[in-house]
Design an enzyme around this catalytic site. Structure first.
Site, short mmCIF file in Angstrom:
data_model
loop_
_atom_site.label_atom_id
_atom_site.label_comp_id
_atom_site.label_asym_id
_atom_site.label_seq_id
_atom_site.Cartn_x
_atom_site.Cartn_y
_atom_site.Cartn_z
N ARG A 89 0.84 -1.20 0.00
CA ARG A 89 0.00 0.00 0.00
C ARG A 89 0.87 1.25 0.00
NH1 ARG A 89 -5.30 1.59 3.62
NH2 ARG A 89 -5.67 3.57 2.55
N ARG A 109 -6.88 1.00 -3.49
CA ARG A 109 -5.76 0.54 -2.66
C ARG A 109 -5.58 -0.97 -2.79
NH1 ARG A 109 -9.16 2.10 1.80
NH2 ARG A 109 -8.92 4.18 0.97
N ASP A 123 -8.60 -2.27 8.61
CA ASP A 123 -9.20 -1.35 9.58
C ASP A 123 -9.52 -2.07 10.90
OD1 ASP A 123 -9.17 0.86 7.87
OD2 ASP A 123 -11.11 0.33 7.01
N ASP A 152 -6.40 -2.54 2.66
CA ASP A 152 -6.80 -1.65 3.75
C ASP A 152 -7.16 -2.56 4.90
OD1 ASP A 152 -7.79 0.65 5.13
OD2 ASP A 152 -9.81 0.30 4.33
C1 X6L Z 1 -20.28 10.74 1.17
C2 X6L Z 1 -18.95 11.00 1.31
C3 X6L Z 1 -20.73 9.44 1.36
C4 X6L Z 1 -18.06 9.99 1.62
C5 X6L Z 1 -19.85 8.44 1.67
C6 X6L Z 1 -17.96 6.36 2.41
C7 X6L Z 1 -16.19 7.86 2.12
C8 X6L Z 1 -17.05 5.36 2.67
C9 X6L Z 1 -15.27 6.87 2.38
C10 X6L Z 1 -18.50 8.71 1.80
C11 X6L Z 1 -17.54 7.63 2.12
C12 X6L Z 1 -15.70 5.61 2.65
C13 X6L Z 1 -14.06 0.83 0.75
C14 X6L Z 1 -14.97 1.47 -0.10
C15 X6L Z 1 -13.60 2.91 0.68
C16 X6L Z 1 -14.17 -0.56 0.93
C17 X6L Z 1 -16.05 -0.51 -0.55
C18 X6L Z 1 -14.74 4.52 2.94
C19 X6L Z 1 -13.27 4.69 2.68
N1 X6L Z 1 -13.20 1.76 1.24
N2 X6L Z 1 -15.97 0.81 -0.74
N3 X6L Z 1 -14.67 2.78 -0.11
N4 X6L Z 1 -15.18 -1.18 0.26
N5 X6L Z 1 -17.01 -1.19 -1.17
O1 X6L Z 1 -13.42 -1.21 1.66
O2 X6L Z 1 -15.10 3.45 3.39
S1 X6L Z 1 -12.90 4.44 0.97
MG MG Z 2 -11.42 1.26 5.24
MG MG Z 3 -8.07 2.16 6.66
#
Ligand code: X6L
Ligand code: MG
Ligand code: MG
Length: 167
Positions: free
Chosen positions: A81, A90, A95, A93
């Protein structure tokens, strides 16, 4: 010993191999007791990126929370990463979702994650291995929280990786 719950995600390269490398690396450093099946999930946050594979693990550890966080970051780096766009693609990740029933709010660590109750890509695999775990802030089980989110975009992908049992 403390029971912890981890969420793993990847959407670059050989995603299944990235998860496998993370599970092996974690099992070498923690007592991993359960692994969820792997789900393929539509991206959240930045939606214009490849689909993720997500899964969860249960483990036992004596490491205190911040040392555990340091280990998780080290493993992420070992798997390749690179620091980049905050919500972008990425290789891996890892968490920390829960550290026993502790509530931890520091600069580096926020446990439980405030947005966990909205994230089907975490709740669905977590419900497979820890349905009866009670969220320390919300007082509801993972099964109940998982039933409240829209599971659309979270599809079964592969059975749980086998755990290399090491001591
Ligand atoms: C508005 C703004 C609505 C931001 C939602 C949601 C941002 C989730 C970051 C958000 C918002 C995240 C994963 C992912 C990411 C993952 C899937 C995050 C961090 N990590 N999508 N998106 N799986 N399916 O592990 O969770 S970035
Ligand atoms: Mg995450
Ligand atoms: Mg993380």
């Amino acid at each position: 010993m403390h029971t912890i719950y981890l969420g793993l995600g990847t959407n670059l390269g050989d995603r299944a191999a990235n998860l496998q490398a993370a599970v092996v690396g974690l099992a070498e450093n923690l007592c991993v007791t359960a692994a969820s099946p792997i789900y393929e999930t539509a991206p959240w946050g930045i939606t214009d990126q490849p689909d993720f594979l997500n899964m969860c693990l249960t483990a036992e550890t004596e490491l205190p929370p911040h040392e555990l966080l340091t280990l998780l970051k080290k493993l992420e780096k070992e798997i390749g990463r690179v620091p980049g766009e905050r919500w972008g693609p990425r290789l891996i990740d890892i968490d920390l979702l829960f550290y026993a029933h502790q509530i931890i709010e520091t600069e580096k660590l926020n446990i439980p994650h405030p947005e966990l109750p909205e994230r089907a890509f975490v709740l669905r695999p977590l419900a497979d291995i820890a349905p009866n775990f009670v969220h320390p802030v919300l007082g509801e089980t993972i099964a109940v929280l998982a039933a409240k989110v829209d599971g659309e975009g979270v599809r079964p992908f592969a059975p749980a990786p086998t755990l290399e049992l090491k001591q």
